[in-house]
Structure formats: C-alpha cells, structure tokens
Write a protein that holds these residues in place. Structure first.
Motif, PDB file in Angstrom:
ATOM      1  N   ILE A 127       0.228  -1.600   0.319  1.00  0.00           N
ATOM      2  CA  ILE A 127       0.232  -0.204   0.253  1.00  0.00           C
ATOM      3  C   ILE A 127       1.106   1.584   0.029  1.00  0.00           C
ATOM      4  CG2 ILE A 127      -1.271   1.116   1.148  1.00  0.00           C
ATOM      5  CD1 ILE A 127      -2.882  -1.242   2.244  1.00  0.00           C
ATOM      6  N   LEU A 180      -7.297  -2.121  -5.325  1.00  0.00           N
ATOM      7  CA  LEU A 180      -7.583  -1.792  -4.049  1.00  0.00           C
ATOM      8  C   LEU A 180      -7.966  -0.529  -3.684  1.00  0.00           C
ATOM      9  CD1 LEU A 180      -6.441  -2.126  -1.226  1.00  0.00           C
ATOM     10  CD2 LEU A 180      -4.772  -0.102  -1.586  1.00  0.00           C
ATOM     11  N   ILE A 233      -8.710   2.236   3.853  1.00  0.00           N
ATOM     12  CA  ILE A 233      -7.276   0.941   3.477  1.00  0.00           C
ATOM     13  C   ILE A 233      -7.061   1.068   4.644  1.00  0.00           C
ATOM     14  CG2 ILE A 233      -5.443   0.854   1.709  1.00  0.00           C
ATOM     15  CD1 ILE A 233      -7.793   2.026  -0.142  1.00  0.00           C
TER      16      ILE A 233
END
Lengths: 196, 247
Positions: A89, A105, B7
């Motif tokens: 990420i 994602l 996230i």
C-alpha cells in the motif's frame, strides 16, 4: 512429488520463526519458497506491476527479519501478510502520487469512499488503528460468507471472479454481498462517530 | 488520498481474523484441488458398479423377456429358438446310444417315480430341438426330446438327448406341470398332430392345426392374431408331437 514440494511440506511455520529468532539467514529463502507466490499475489492485486511486487516481496522479507525478534508471531502467514499489505500500500501511495494506476484496491473501496471524506493526514496512523478496531468488530458481526468476502476483497484485494470461484457462488451474488457489506460498514462507522 | 484512511484502517484488521481467513482460504483451495484431481479408486468403483448393473439388467431381461425376433402381437418369439427341422442327425448312432442307455434311463425314472421298469418304455420318436442362426441361417443341432411312456399311455418323464462331440449325453425331467399339460392335451386330442415350440428357457407350448395354443409351462398370455397361421409357421413338416408318441 517434486523436491520443491517435499521441502515446502517439510518445513513448518514454527521452524521458520525459530530460524528468524536465531538470526539464521536460511529463514528468508525458506519463507520465499513457502510463501513467495502467495505474497506476490497479494502485492500484485494491489500494484499490478511485477517489478514493484518483487521489490515489495524483498522489503517484506526484510521487514519480517527486522520484526522477529522481538515479535514472535502466533500465525506466521497472517503476520507476513500484514507486512506485505502495508508495504504494497505504501508503494501504491508513492506510485499514485505520481500517476493514476488501476488497482483492485481502489476499485474495491470506491463506493464506500464516496460516502466518506478525510480531513486529516497528521493523525492518520492513530486514526487508522482506531478504525481498524471498529472494522474488526464489524467483520466479526458478519456471516461466515460475508466475512470471507470482506477480507478477500478489501484486505487481500482479490478480484470478484476469484472470490466467486472460491466460494462456488455466482459473480452477481458476490456483488450483492459486497454491496450489503459496504452499506453495513458505512452505517457501522457512522454509528461509532467515524465520519472520515 | 481520502480513501487511504479507510484502506489503512483495514490494514489494522485484527490478526486473528486474518489468520482465520487464510486458513479457510487454504482449505477451500485444497478442496478445489482435490475436486479437480482424478480419483482413480472412486471412478473405478463407479465403473465397476455400472458394469455390474448392466450385466444384471441384461441377465434379468434375458430371463424375463423373450428375445426379440418374430413378433406375434405383444408376445415376442425368437425364431432362432423355435423348433426347426433341418439338421440331419446320424440316426444309427443315436439309436445305438439310446439302446445302450435305455435301461439306465428307465431304471432312473422307475426309481424316482416308483413305477416298475417293466411298465415303462422310451418313445420311438423324438422331437428335435435345433436353433437357427438368424444372421447366417446356419442350423445348429441342439437336442432331441424323447419321452418315457407308462404302460397306461401317458408321459412320465422327458429325456433330452444332447450331442457331445461324437457321442451323446442326456438329462431327465421327471413329471411336473409341463408334462401334465402335455399329457392332458395329447390324451384329449388323440388324432391331432401338435407342433412343439420352444419359446425360451422354461417356456414351451404346443400348437394344434387350428392354431389353438397350449402353454406347457412358463404360462404367458399370447395375443393370437387371426390372420397368422401359427401352426404352419412353426410346423416344418416333421417337428410334431402327436398321440402316436403315446402308442
């Protein structure tokens, strides 16, 4: 049975952890043999770039090497997955700051994203940890199937087709479940006064 | 950047949830692999069961149903199994065998039926059983049936004479419903020639010139069509049983 498979089966997670614990360098190639493909897949789902994925893999092994000791993971695959995801990420953030790249994602989070907005980046890590706890509670409240879909889709960034095949359900069912999960997550976060 | 907080939040998902998920994922993957893998013992067992069922069904059908061939109404008669005169038997050889074994045959019937040997005799004429191969028209000699007659003029037993290589062998059928029925029909119709037909295992019938059909055993309903001359169809000139056998 190939020699490679025999070796993979011969070595246990505990033995790998023990090697890390005693700073034995064999730990890294053995981790790569056992979990290399798996880690690569996680990275690829996020980055969609082979070279980046390989770099992330190496960073992950280094991260594991630095983390053990003092950390002694209870479940080794979960531990390395967490490290790999964070590294991937971070790499993704670096890349997207330069250009837009397609990824499961962002696709997976687009709908939720539309309902949430962020106003802070300083306390991001703290907030993320807090949100992580709330999300974990939410995930625990889901049915087995929804829980599987949530983690596969939002954590491992698996594509819809893979989830559908894994669970032997139709793609449209996966989409429906994802929609329900997103709605539920949004409400759960709002109920916990999380308006990002 | 706004989606990163969420996230990142998901990145902090509890490790136990992730561990549980990875285990489940692994199980599903293994299950899918084992499904894809060709399971030889399983498929062998299925194939064996299928073959067994197939063979069983074939045997059952063979026993229960007449083999297809000539069709008369609902009742099918296999022409290859109908009595057919054709193959010439070496009469001299046959008579010699019968002469050699007559005492033995009569003795066995005598003991079994508790009738003195002096009151029994072997019929002079036998009814030939031959099969006609449908494909080649080749006639196979099967056996000849002789009858053991009592001095009161009734059939006591039947003797099937088989050809074995250069000689013969025999089996005796003592009494039973088929012989009772045959006696009844022949005694009631002393001057009538009947055609004996072998329909299938344990199923024989005799047909009178007026097409009256008497089933000797394995009784079945036969739909008789008026426009078919069964007697002529099966009577090939010599293959008849009549009261002369009892004389």
């Amino acid at each position: 049975m190939s020699k490679r498979t025999e070796q993979q089966r011969a070595i246990t997670d505990e033995e790998i952890i023990e090697l890390y614990w005693h700073r034995k360098e064999d730990a890294i190639p053995l981790t790569d043999k056992k979990y290399g493909q798996f880690l690569f897949r996680i990275a690829y789902n996020i980055l969609h770039d082979k070279l980046d994925c390989e770099e992330c893999q190496n960073d992950t092994y280094l991260g594991v090497w630095n983390a053990i000791p003092p950390t002694r993971p209870a479940v080794f695959p979960a531990f390395i997955t967490q490290i790999m995801r964070r590294i991937a990420i971070n790499r993704y953030k670096e890349r997207t700051s330069k250009k837009r790249i397609p990824s499961e994602l962002t696709t997976s989070m687009e709908d939720v994203d539309n309902t949430l907005c962020s106003n802070s980046s300083v306390e991001a890590e703290y907030e993320a940890a807090e949100i992580g706890k709330i999300i974990s509670d939410y995930v625990r409240s889901l049915s087995d199937r929804q829980r599987y879909i949530f983690i596969d889709r939002f954590y491992l960034a698996e594509d819809i087709e893979t989830i559908s095949a894994d669970l032997s359900i139709s793609i449209s069912t996966v989409y429906r479940e994802i929609e329900k999960i997103k709605q539920g997550l949004r409400l759960h976060l709002e109920r916990n006064d999380i308006f990002i | 950047m706004k989606s990163y907080i969420l996230i990142d939040g998901i990145s902090h998902l509890d490790a136990d949830l992730l561990a549980e998920h990875l285990q489940k994922k692994e199980k599903l993957k293994n299950k899918a692999k084992s499904k894809r893998k060709f399971n030889l013992p399983k498929w062998s067992a299925i194939a064996a069961c299928f073959a067994l069922i197939l063979v069983s069904v074939t045997f059952i059908l063979n026993d229960l149903l007449p083999i297809s061939g000539g069709e008369f109404g609902e009742f099918k008669i296999n022409l290859s199994e109908v009595e057919y005169i054709g193959e010439k038997t070496n009469t001299e050889k046959l008579q010699n065998y019968l002469s050699d074994h007559e005492k033995e045959i009569l003795s066995r019937v005598s003991q079994a039926e508790n009738i003195g040997m002096d009151f029994l005799r072997l019929s002079d004429k036998g009814v030939e059983h031959v099969t006609l191969s449908e494909k080649t028209n080749f006639i196979n000699y099967n056996y000849i049936t002789y009858y053991v007659i009592s001095n009161v003029g009734s059939i006591v037993a039947s003797v099937d004479l088989f050809s074995v290589d250069d000689t013969f062998n025999y089996t005796i059928t003592l009494g039973g419903p088929a012989i009772d029925e045959l006696n009844k029909v022949l005694l009631q119709n002393p001057n009538v020639d009947f055609v004996l037909i072998y329909i299938g295992p344990f199923t024989e019938a005799i047909i009178a010139p007026d097409n009256t059909i008497h089933f000797l055993n394995g009784k079945r309903d036969l739909i008789v069509e008026e426009n078919i001359d069964y007697y002529s169809f099966f009577n090939k000139g010599e293959n008849v049983v009549n009261s002369s056998i009892l004389e």
